[in-house]
Design a protein around this motif. Structure first.
Motif, mmCIF file in Angstrom:
data_model
loop_
_atom_site.group_PDB
_atom_site.id
_atom_site.type_symbol
_atom_site.label_atom_id
_atom_site.label_comp_id
_atom_site.label_asym_id
_atom_site.label_seq_id
_atom_site.Cartn_x
_atom_site.Cartn_y
_atom_site.Cartn_z
ATOM 1 N N ALA A 73 10.901 -2.794 -1.921
ATOM 2 C CA ALA A 73 11.578 -2.653 -3.222
ATOM 3 C C ALA A 73 13.174 -2.837 -2.929
ATOM 4 C CB ALA A 73 11.327 -1.292 -3.686
ATOM 5 N N PRO A 107 9.705 -6.685 -4.500
ATOM 6 C CA PRO A 107 8.268 -6.820 -4.214
ATOM 7 C C PRO A 107 8.015 -8.281 -4.646
ATOM 8 C CG PRO A 107 8.664 -5.785 -6.273
ATOM 9 C CD PRO A 107 10.067 -5.677 -5.872
ATOM 10 N N THR A 134 -1.551 -1.251 -0.148
ATOM 11 C CA THR A 134 -1.163 -2.134 -1.236
ATOM 12 C C THR A 134 0.081 -2.553 -1.357
ATOM 13 O OG1 THR A 134 -0.432 -0.156 -2.791
ATOM 14 C CG2 THR A 134 -3.047 -0.380 -2.535
ATOM 15 N N GLU A 135 0.602 -3.628 -2.197
ATOM 16 C CA GLU A 135 1.947 -4.057 -2.430
ATOM 17 C C GLU A 135 2.844 -3.039 -2.991
ATOM 18 O OE1 GLU A 135 3.061 -6.563 -1.090
ATOM 19 O OE2 GLU A 135 1.473 -8.015 -0.739
ATOM 20 N N GLN A 136 2.542 -2.204 -3.625
ATOM 21 C CA GLN A 136 3.302 -1.130 -4.354
ATOM 22 C C GLN A 136 3.616 -0.271 -3.388
ATOM 23 O OE1 GLN A 136 1.975 0.585 -8.010
ATOM 24 N NE2 GLN A 136 3.586 2.158 -8.250
ATOM 25 N N GLU A 192 7.411 0.500 -1.392
ATOM 26 C CA GLU A 192 7.973 1.833 -1.626
ATOM 27 C C GLU A 192 8.145 2.353 -0.164
ATOM 28 O OE1 GLU A 192 5.281 4.221 -3.782
ATOM 29 O OE2 GLU A 192 5.767 3.565 -5.718
#
Length: 290
Positions: free
Chosen positions: A103, A106, A261-263, A267
């Motif tokens: 971030a 992404p 996960t990508e998220q 983060e």
């Protein structure tokens, strides 16, 4: 995955400029302290030998000291060093965020991430007083092919590379610097106390008429020199800041495997780079203080 040669040319220009300015600033400081020592030693030599010619040496040393001081003021080496080091490290952080999909870049944002990255680099330059000047056509390239290639890799590949080449490398660097600067700061404190004790001792001898030479002034200057160098280098504050950054990165390195996960990954990278950025900000603020 991303060496200095694979980063944008702007980073390399700012990094080189910061290194050169730091060296020049250090040389100016050393020259001033050296001339001060020469002037005081010339005064002591005049007392010991009765030869007034040493007075000319002292006067010459003071003239050189003032000249170097003025040069240091008008050359702005210190400010150039701070500005370009801050730019280089901030840009390095943005590059890593972009290259591994952290971030605010992404991997699912596509061209929008490119625009956001360019806007943030522009903001860094707008906030600078002594911005670096591009030295060639490649220095204006903000996103390199290596950065794009890294961004296209799988999450596992990006996580492995980021953990090894960014987090672990920074962790080891901060830990080593914390130890080294802590030792240097303690050594300077001991030297300052020793010189101060010598100044008091010889001052008492002179006060009681046992010694007719002004060694009090000599050792007072020596003590002041150690104090000035400690104030310039700020070893104690830097050691504490570096240790805090190393501890933060240790936690980040431990958490790398939990981002599946990508998220979550975006983060985690944001948290890691924010921790590194806090150290850069602390360094800049501490350096700006008198």
């Amino acid at each position: 995955m991303l060496s200095s040669a694979q980063m944008p040319g702007l980073f390399r220009v700012a990094d080189r400029r910061a290194i050169v300015a730091q060296r020049r600033h250090t040389r100016v400081t050393i020259a001033q302290l050296s001339m001060l020592w020469v002037a005081v030693l010339a005064g002591v030599a005049t007392q010991v030998t009765g030869n007034g010619s040493f007075g000319f040496v002292g006067v010459g040393a003071y003239i050189v000291l003032v000249t170097v001081r003025v040069y240091g003021r008008i050359s702005h080496h210190e400010a150039i060093w701070y500005d370009n080091r801050q730019l280089a490290e901030s840009l390095r952080s943005l590059v890593w965020r972009y290259a591994v999909g952290g971030a605010p870049f992404p991997v699912d944002r596509g061209e929008e991430a490119d625009h956001e990255y360019s806007a943030r680099v522009t903001q860094l330059l707008d906030d600078m007083t002594y911005a670096p000047v591009p030295e060639g056509p490649t220095d204006v390239q903000l996103i390199t092919p290596e950065m794009r290639a890294s961004r296209a890799r799988s999450l596992d590949e990006r996580r492995t590379a980021y953990g090894r080449e960014r987090v672990l490398e920074q962790l080891q660097w901060y830990a080593a610097r914390a130890k080294a600067d802590g030792f240097r700061g303690a050594r300077l404190d001991v030297l300052f106390l020793a010189a101060s004790a010598a100044a008091v001792f010889f001052g008492l001898l002179q006060a009681f008429g046992v010694l007719g030479i002004n060694l009090l002034g000599l050792f007072a200057v020596v003590a002041a020199s150690f104090y000035t160098w400690q104030s310039q280098r700020r070893y104690g504050k830097q050691a504490a800041t570096y240790a805090a950054a190393a501890n933060q990165l240790t936690l980040v390195h431990t958490a790398l495997g939990r981002a599946h996960t990508e998220q979550a990954w975006a983060e985690l990278v944001d948290a890691a780079e924010s921790g590194i950025a806090r150290e850069h900000t602390s360094w800049r603020v501490a350096r700006a203080q008198p």
